[in-house]
Design a protein around this motif. Structure first.
Motif, short mmCIF file in Angstrom:
data_model
loop_
_atom_site.label_atom_id
_atom_site.label_comp_id
_atom_site.label_asym_id
_atom_site.label_seq_id
_atom_site.Cartn_x
_atom_site.Cartn_y
_atom_site.Cartn_z
N TRP A 92 -31.02 60.19 35.41
CA TRP A 92 -30.28 58.96 35.07
C TRP A 92 -30.06 58.15 36.33
CZ3 TRP A 92 -29.62 57.05 30.36
CH2 TRP A 92 -29.68 57.93 29.26
N MET A 93 -30.62 56.94 36.35
CA MET A 93 -30.54 56.08 37.54
C MET A 93 -29.82 54.77 37.19
SD MET A 93 -32.11 57.99 39.76
CE MET A 93 -32.46 56.92 41.17
N VAL A 94 -29.24 54.15 38.22
CA VAL A 94 -28.48 52.90 38.05
C VAL A 94 -29.43 51.70 38.15
CG1 VAL A 94 -26.65 51.45 39.04
CG2 VAL A 94 -26.41 53.95 39.03
N PRO B 234 -34.32 48.33 38.95
CA PRO B 234 -33.91 49.72 39.22
C PRO B 234 -33.39 49.86 40.65
CG PRO B 234 -36.31 49.51 39.26
CD PRO B 234 -35.78 48.16 38.89
N THR B 235 -32.50 50.83 40.86
CA THR B 235 -32.01 51.11 42.21
C THR B 235 -32.27 52.58 42.52
OG1 THR B 235 -29.80 51.89 41.63
CG2 THR B 235 -30.11 49.49 41.79
N ALA C 197 -22.95 43.72 42.25
CA ALA C 197 -22.35 43.47 43.57
C ALA C 197 -21.81 44.77 44.17
CB ALA C 197 -21.25 42.43 43.46
N ALA C 198 -21.28 45.65 43.31
CA ALA C 198 -20.73 46.92 43.80
C ALA C 198 -21.85 47.86 44.26
CB ALA C 198 -19.90 47.58 42.72
N VAL C 199 -22.99 47.78 43.58
CA VAL C 199 -24.13 48.62 43.98
C VAL C 199 -24.64 48.17 45.35
CG1 VAL C 199 -26.50 49.30 43.42
CG2 VAL C 199 -24.78 49.12 41.59
N LYS C 200 -24.74 46.84 45.51
CA LYS C 200 -25.23 46.30 46.79
C LYS C 200 -24.23 46.54 47.91
CE LYS C 200 -27.90 42.79 44.47
NZ LYS C 200 -27.55 41.61 43.67
#
Lengths: 251, 192
Positions: A138-140, A148-149, A105-108
């Motif tokens: 390094w990806m979130v 993946p984002t 939710a924090a990424v979005k």
């Protein structure tokens, strides 16, 4: 001196403890409240409860479980899984959780971190980050590590700190479930990017892995699940082992 | 009767649960009249000093607290609000304790979160607690050392882990989250 924390993580599905291996092949491992009490007795410094099905199933059972945990245990605990808005956080904190962890939710919606920090205080906002290497970076990842984002991990943790996160829970997906050791280099680099408390997760298999993590990075805490749930590592023995190597632990 | 003060910055559930675990039967209230009749009062707190003080002033709980004669225990922000001033939001606090609240200097991880040792214990609050005891802290601001200090801890700088003046006690750590030692400290408070 501040002690390095040992944190068992209990993945919860339908009120039961589970642990995914590489986020798949779910196995059942016991009643959460009974396990939690056992960990307190063993000397766990903190507990994490992740509702791994919360995004799709009803949350009420989990909030009730949080209430039961809060009554029974006398050490801090964090809860997470499926939190998308301030109302979710309010319900979990009111049920007695000390901290909540947010991830997808924090990424979005990164503004969620600001909102939660403002409403409830940074000290109870843990940012969980699932990460893996994509094309050398390094990806979130989100949704339990499935999606993946475009967010770069080191930039994301810095941004989260500025927005008011109070702690980082870092999981290397490539290490999680392998029992081959923590992502020490990754943890070290994240620790250089933020001045927040940092929990490393994923890869614990032996007592020596914990020692390596604390010697090679500035992690404040190490989180593990199956090695504790199945008794492969006993917390009192682990702490004695770390103490012998001059790693500050609460004994 | 044991009263836990309800206001806009409480993590009251954990404190209430801890009190129930040690056999107490607390009530939670923001009624100054009920609070004034309690045998023991606990003032928990998590949050931001400025908005908490604004709320206490608005509800006049700040003055009601000053007049209390019973054993009174402030926890975390509750302790900080009993001090004279906080750097958090440049806030004038209730002023029971002379010590001031300051922000941890850069170079340390903030918040100071986790188990740390309390030492130099001098109060009946710490009866039967070992000379160096680990307890659980979560805070970004600290009370400086002073004549009211009854326990110390360190995080880059040495600070007051607990304060006492007459019937007023304050602990920066969370006894309700500090395992058996924390429950003993709460028990000691209730036995005063």
């Amino acid at each position: 001196m501040l002690k390095k924390r040992i944190i068992p993580c209990l993945d919860i599905k339908n009120g039961q403890t589970v642990k995914g291996v590489n986020f798949e092949n779910i196995r059942y491992a016991g009643d959460p409240v009974e396990l939690a009490k056992e960990y307190v007795k063993q000397g766990a410094d903190e507990l994490v409860f992740l509702d791994i099905t919360a995004t799709i199933e009803k949350r009420k059972t989990f909030v009730e479980l949080v209430g039961r945990i809060s009554k029974e245990i006398n050490i801090p605990f964090t809860v997470g899984g499926g939190i998308t808005m301030a109302e979710d956080v309010g319900a979990l904190l009111n049920a007695g959780a000390d901290k909540i962890s947010i991830n997808s939710a924090a990424v979005k919606n990164p503004g969620l971190i600001n909102d939660l920090a403002k409403n409830f205080g940074s000290q109870c906002i843990v940012l969980a980050v699932d990460t893996n290497i994509v094309s050398g970076q390094w990806m979130v990842f989100v949704n339990g590590g499935r999606i993946p984002t475009l967010k770069k991990t080191f930039e994301w943790v810095k941004e989260a700190e500025q927005r008011g996160a109070g702690e980082i829970l870092l999981t290397s997906m490539a290490h999680d479930g392998t029992k081959k050791g923590f992502a020490n280099e990754l943890t070290k680099m994240v620790g250089q990017n933020v001045s927040l408390p940092l929990i490393a997760s994923g890869g614990a298999g032996t007592e020596n892995h914990f020692r390596e993590l604390f010697e090679k990075s500035n992690a404040d805490a190490a989180l593990a699940a199956s090695v504790f749930h199945f008794g492969e590592i006993k917390i009192p023995l682990l702490k004695n082992y770390l103490f012998q190597f001059n790693i500050p632990v609460r004994i | 009767m044991i009263a836990v003060i309800k206001y806009n910055s409480g993590n009251t559930k954990s404190v209430l649960n801890a009190l129930f675990r040690i056999g107490a039967n607390p009530i939670i209230t923001d009624d100054a009249e009920i609070i004034s009749r309690a045998e023991k009062i606990i003032f928990p707190g998590v949050g931001e000093a400025g908005s908490a003080m604004a709320y206490l002033k608005k509800t006049k709980l700040d003055n009601a607290i000053k007049k209390l004669h019973q054993p009174f225990l402030g926890i975390c922000l509750g302790m900080q609000l009993l001090c004279s001033h906080s750097e958090e939001g440049d806030t004038e606090c209730i002023g029971i304790f002379n010590e001031k609240i300051k922000k941890f200097p850069p170079g340390q991880k903030i918040p100071h979160m986790g188990w740390n040792t309390i030492s130099n214990l001098k109060s009946p609050l710490f009866k039967n607690i070992p000379a160096h005891q680990d307890v659980y802290f979560v805070h970004s601001y600290f009370a400086e050392l002073g004549k009211e200090t009854i326990a110390t801890s360190g995080h880059g700088i040495e600070f007051s882990a607990a304060l006492q003046k007459n019937n007023f006690f304050g602990v920066q750590f969370h006894p309700e989250k500090s395992a058996a030692a924390g429950e003993l400290i709460l028990q000691n408070f209730l036995s005063l």
